[in-house]
Design a protein around this motif. Sequence first.
Motif: not given
Length: 128
Positions: A107-121
Amino acid sequence: MDLIGDSQALAPQRKRVDGAIVNKRFTQSIWDNGGAGDVFQRSVVEETRELFDCTVNDLYRETGAKKGCRETLPQAAQEAYMVNESLAANELERQVGTIGGESQDDVNDRIVTSVRQVSKNTRRWLPW
């Protein structure tokens, strides 16, 4: 509330949105998705890496800011965090109830991945 004559009820008092309010919403969206433990710290580490291409410690040291005190960062950095955390909160709020996993780490990894993708954008819109 009884009103006299043509009186109208006053609109509820509104608060100015600042970095602390945006960050609180960002944090709440992480918890609402089942995030726990170090997920907030990991999210900020990834957010900082994507937005500024450095570590959190480097950002504070290089800008002369007081560690852990965002209001001492340059205005552009504060704005970048506010924009990104607002967008990330929107995305995480959209995902509430859909982020799952076999373990808390998943769950934590999926949240971090989502934040990372938004940050890239978000980084694509920033001037540096």
